[in-house]
Design a protein around this motif. Structure first.
Motif, short mmCIF file in Angstrom:
data_model
loop_
_atom_site.label_atom_id
_atom_site.label_comp_id
_atom_site.label_asym_id
_atom_site.label_seq_id
_atom_site.Cartn_x
_atom_site.Cartn_y
_atom_site.Cartn_z
N ARG A 105 0.82 -1.23 0.06
CA ARG A 105 0.09 0.00 -0.01
C ARG A 105 0.71 1.34 -0.07
N LEU A 106 2.02 1.42 0.91
CA LEU A 106 2.87 2.39 0.75
C LEU A 106 3.55 2.67 -0.42
N ALA A 108 2.28 1.86 -3.09
CA ALA A 108 1.16 2.24 -4.33
C ALA A 108 1.03 3.61 -4.08
N GLY A 109 1.66 4.45 -3.10
CA GLY A 109 1.39 5.89 -2.93
C GLY A 109 0.47 6.18 -1.69
N GLU A 110 0.03 5.45 -1.10
CA GLU A 110 -0.69 5.70 0.12
C GLU A 110 0.21 6.42 1.12
N SER A 111 -0.33 7.23 1.87
CA SER A 111 0.52 7.88 3.05
C SER A 111 0.59 6.87 4.00
N GLN A 113 0.32 7.68 7.12
CA GLN A 113 -0.85 7.94 8.03
C GLN A 113 -2.02 7.24 7.85
N ASP A 114 -2.56 7.42 6.52
CA ASP A 114 -3.72 6.77 6.01
C ASP A 114 -3.66 5.04 6.18
N VAL A 115 -2.30 4.59 5.67
CA VAL A 115 -2.20 3.18 5.93
C VAL A 115 -2.32 2.79 7.43
N ASP A 118 -6.12 3.27 8.90
CA ASP A 118 -6.98 2.22 8.31
C ASP A 118 -6.65 0.84 8.83
N HIS A 144 10.71 3.39 2.87
CA HIS A 144 9.63 4.09 3.54
C HIS A 144 9.92 4.29 5.12
N GLU A 147 9.90 8.18 6.06
CA GLU A 147 8.61 8.47 6.27
C GLU A 147 8.18 8.10 7.58
#
Length: 162
Positions: A105-106, A108-111, A113-115, A118, A144, A147
């Protein structure tokens, strides 16, 4: 037996020695090098863990090329040593798959924080989940790591960064 009869008899076949082709030699050499590198990687992981525990292993993992075959056992050992109920009773392969899914998911560009928000929804053991996510990032998608460290700083958990 005369000479004509001898010519009519089938000749006894002599074994033909085949020389190894250059391709076979190269393939063998490459195979041996891969085995040596995997063994060296496993030994390196073991020594780092033995000398400094999971923290040293996670720090080193983000800086050195460790073969995937050594990353999964190291990930599982680090997660187990951190304790928590999040992984209790779950097969190691399931926990590894979950960490890899978070990395996907990371990637793929998701932040982060969102990952994190969620994926942790409904989780009772946030520390255990955080260990899986943080260790997973360091082991399976180290690009990552910075980040993740920034995210931990932003939420006041900078001391939890590997």
């Amino acid at each position: 037996m005369n000479a004509d009869e001898m010519l009519d008899q089938p000749a006894t076949e002599q074994p033909v020695k085949k020389k190894k082709s250059l391709v076979a030699k190269i393939a063998l050499t490459v195979g041996l090098l891969v085995v040596a590198l995997l063994a060296a990687g496993g030994i390196t992981v073991g020594v780092i863990y033995a000398n400094g525990g999971p923290e040293a292993l996670l720090s080193a993992a983000s800086k050195m090329p460790i073969p995937d075959s050594a990353r999964e056992p190291a990930f599982n050992q680090a997660v187990k040593s951190a304790g928590g109920e999040y992984t209790a009773g779950r097969p190691e392969s399931e926990v590894v798959a979950e960490a890899r899914a978070l990395c996907a998911r990371l990637d793929a560009g998701e932040s982060i924080q969102d990952v994190a928000m969620d994926a942790s929804t409904g989780v009772n053991d946030l520390k255990g989940f955080g260990t899986v996510m943080g260790t997973g990032i360091v082991m399976f998608c180290p690009s990552h790591t910075d980040e993740m460290k920034q995210f931990l700083t932003d939420i006041g958990q900078a001391d939890q960064a590997p």
